[in-house]
Design an enzyme around this catalytic site. Structure first.
Site, short mmCIF file in Angstrom:
data_model
loop_
_atom_site.label_atom_id
_atom_site.label_comp_id
_atom_site.label_asym_id
_atom_site.label_seq_id
_atom_site.Cartn_x
_atom_site.Cartn_y
_atom_site.Cartn_z
N GLU A 193 0.82 -1.22 0.00
CA GLU A 193 0.00 0.00 0.00
C GLU A 193 0.85 1.27 0.00
OE1 GLU A 193 -2.62 -0.55 3.37
OE2 GLU A 193 -4.11 -1.58 2.14
N GLU A 210 -6.92 -7.42 -0.90
CA GLU A 210 -7.54 -7.26 0.42
C GLU A 210 -9.00 -6.85 0.29
OE1 GLU A 210 -5.52 -5.00 3.41
OE2 GLU A 210 -3.54 -5.86 2.94
#
Length: 700
Positions: free
Chosen positions: A183, A252
């Site tokens: 991320e 995710e």
């Protein structure tokens, strides 16, 4: 504070040479999906983190996932759990990554290895070792030579370990994907040019490891070829990879959310989880990973945040104890069956999108053999819809997707839950001591004195940063100073009480005056800093002020998160005949940790290093107290929890193993901030369906 321990469509493809299951083949990807053994694959994946459960649980957890329609297990690699100091590696117990990978392989499943090695994950310091912060000149997650050196060294170590154990798919192992970084796209711009340079370096470094399987970078919008950029979110149906040569993958999908001490209990309705997954595959997705599928437990001091609870249950399809959470696990299992019925035509067919009215659309997949599958979705978050598709009428509940593997018959609708519901009940069982010959439980108790034990580590005028001082070797840091009060002070004659005023960057503190507990101050999961103010009793002459500052897990993510500090910044006594005494520049004596922790009285020979007091009535409401009992294991093989509702804040051990922090802190939210019933319709956010307002944030 109590310190408790308990004993006892198709585009150019990229190809990677691979052998899986001992059969020579290759793994590749194109713009549609991963390709394994020459076949495109539609994959359902589940996050299960090996250190968040004990090894004895791993086979059953993975089998329960497989029974739920899961093809792939996904895990991070936890750097700070493995490299305890530079070059000092640990892979035992819950950190036996090789054994975990082999359990996955034995189950006939694939593995996605998210090496990171920065992972976030609500894990202490984002998974990066604290010692790395103290190597001169180091800045995390940017084009910084010390950081990149150690990151590459660890990444290479893990890759070589996996190669040595023949765990990559190219060697017949289960690993089909690896991830570098995590991320970083959210934070890259904070580091300016060095951020972009670092991201490109990380990708290049990863590819150079020659794992023979593809690499991914999640939420990384400038990921260079051949790295695949992937999506993390509650919804990824609208996500498009930055290159048409890359498949659409979701690393995710959050089926719940994490919890903080003092916070609420988040829940995500299964109807919405199923809706998000069905929409993703409707819109060309090929791999969905649930983060988390089993959350588990933040054992020891691994929880980050700060303020992340020891429980990492995550409202996941498999609960913290390893039990299927129904109806979530069951409803998703049925969803996976329905999607798999469409797999071939989804991956090899062509799609057409048609509107069936406001907020309703159908995506129709057909192939050359005449096979047909359709997904019909109603994204209206309030109104059910009745539509006509191919001369047949269909009813679609609001915010739902119907799956038609033959373009005629609905085999699954995301809003129609048929799976039974279960409620897990903890049944009380009194602890027994079979060798004691007594009905009441005997405890051994040891009480510490407030303030410096032994010799002070150092004395300094003013305050130090808590984390820079302890280097996270402990949660605890003592500060002590003294103040002289003249016997003629007016407030003494009047019997009035001044107040102790403490400012802190976080996270928590316990205050003592003249050996007496004065109260606790604390921040919370959204704001670590706090002010503590409490009336105190002072006497004529010397008065000792002792403050026990505590951390509750280190920061896990954010730009320059490695420089976020904690600890006391100001101490004043106010209300002394309208005067304020500022003690901030006083000489303060410091001691790292608490005595029992230093002596390791929770295990082995350390238990004999202090004098315990045996009692069948252990003291209550007494700070700085250790409690120990030797008990029989409860009967049966069901999961076991410790009810800590009536304890304060502290740490617990079982047979010398640190279970974790306990703190049955009452949620600071009002009843109206929680819901009695959750409407699954409409976009989810972590505060939408909370429960637990006014209740302990973690009891078990």
């Amino acid at each position: 504070m109590n310190l408790c321990f308990i004993l006892c469509l198709v585009s150019t493809s990229l190809t990677f040479t691979l052998v899986y299951g001992g059969v020579g083949s290759n793994v590749s990807y194109d713009g549609r999906s991963l390709i394994i053994d020459g076949q495109r694959k539609l994959l359902i994946s589940a996050s299960i983190h090996y250190p968040r459960s004990v090894p004895a649980m791993w086979p059953a957890l993975i089998q329960t996932a497989k029974e739920g329609g899961i093809d792939v297990i996904e895990t991070y690699v936890f750097w700070n759990g493995h490299e305890l100091s530079p070059g000092n590696y640990y892979f035992g117990g819950r950190f036996d990554l090789v054994q975990f990978a082999k359990v996955v392989q034995d189950a006939g499943m694939y593995l996605i290895l998210r090496i990171g090695p920065f992972v976030a994950a609500e894990w202490n310091f984002g998974g990066v070792p604290v010692w790395l912060h103290y190597i001169p000149g180091t800045v995390f997650r940017t084009y910084n030579q010390p950081f990149m050196h150690h990151m590459e060294k660890f990444t290479t170590y893990i890759v070589n370990l996996m190669k040595k154990e023949k765990l990559f798919a190219s060697q017949g192992g289960p690993i089909i994907l690896s991830q570098i970084e995590n991320e970083y796209g959210y934070y890259e711009n904070y580091y300016k040019e060095d951020g972009k340079k670092y991201a490109l370096w990380a990708a290049k470094m990863a590819v150079s490891q020659n794992t023979s399987v593809p690499w991914i970078m999640c939420q990384q919008w400038d990921a260079p070829d051949p790295v695949i950029d992937t999506c993390n979110s509650f919804y990824c149906d609208q996500f498009t990879p930055t290159s048409p040569k890359r498949p659409k993958m979701w690393t995710e999908n959050w089926p719940g959310w994490f919890k903080t001490f003092g916070g609420r209990d988040p829940h995500r309705p299964v109807e919405d989880v199923a809706f998000s997954v069905a929409r993703f595959f409707q819109k060309g997705g090929s791999l969905n990973n649930y983060y988390m599928y089993h959350g588990g437990t933040n054992f020891g001091r691994t929880a980050g945040g700060p303020f992340i609870t020891t429980s990492y249950d995550y409202d996941a399809p498999i609960d913290e104890y390893g039990l299927p959470r129904l109806p979530k696990w069951g409803h998703l299992k049925e969803l996976h069956k329905a999607i798999k019925l469409c797999e071939h035509v989804l991956l090899y067919g062509k799609s057409v999108n048609i509107s069936l009215g406001p907020s309703v659309e159908a995506d129709i997949y057909t192939d050359s053999s005449g096979a047909c599958a359709a997904f019909i979705s109603n994204v209206d978050d309030k109104n059910d819809k009745k539509v006509v598709f191919r001369n047949a009428s269909y009813h679609l509940p609001a915010w739902s997707v119907s799956i038609l593997p033959d373009c005629k018959n609905v085999v699954f609708n995301t809003a129609k839950v048929s799976s039974p519901t279960n409620i897990v009940a903890m049944i009380p069982e009194h602890l027994q001591q079979s060798d004691k010959g007594q009905k009441t439980l005997k405890w051994d108790v040891f009480k510490e004195n407030p303030g410096i034990w032994g010799k002070a580590d150092f004395v300094k005028n003013g305050f130090v940063d808590h984390i820079n001082t302890t280097k996270d070797t402990t949660d605890y840091l003592w500060h002590t100073t003294s103040i002289l009060i003249d016997a003629n002070e007016e407030f003494l004659k009047k019997g009035s009480k001044p107040a102790l005023l403490i400012e802190s960057k976080g996270h928590t503190l316990h205050a003592f005056v003249n050996q007496k507990y004065q109260g606790t101050g604390t921040g919370n999961g959204s704001h670590s800093a706090f002010t503590f103010k409490n009336p105190i009793s002072l006497r004529a002459g010397k008065n000792e002020i002792a403050i026990l500052s505590l951390t509750v897990g280190l920061q896990t993510a954010g730009p320059f998160y490695d420089f976020i500090g904690a600890g006391v910044t100001s101490v004043k006594i106010i209300g002394l005949n309208n005067r304020t005494i500022d003690l901030s520049s006083n000489a303060w004596a410091y001691k790292i940790g608490v005595l029992g922790e230093h002596l390791s009285i929770y295990q082995g020979e350390g238990m004999n290093s202090v004098k315990w007091t045996s009692t069948s009535e252990p003291p209550k409401g007494q700070a700085l107290t250790w409690y120990k009992a030797i008990v029989d294991a409860p009967s049966g093989d069901e999961p076991v929890g410790l009810d800590m509702l009536y304890m304060g804040k502290g740490l617990a051990w079982l047979n010398g193993e640190e279970i974790g922090r306990y703190w049955p802190r009452i949620s600071e939210f009002k009843k109206e901030d929680c819901v009695q019933e959750c409407d699954y319709r409409g976009k989810f956010n972590p505060d939408k369906c909370d429960t637990g307002c006014g209740e302990p944030s973690q009891k078990w």
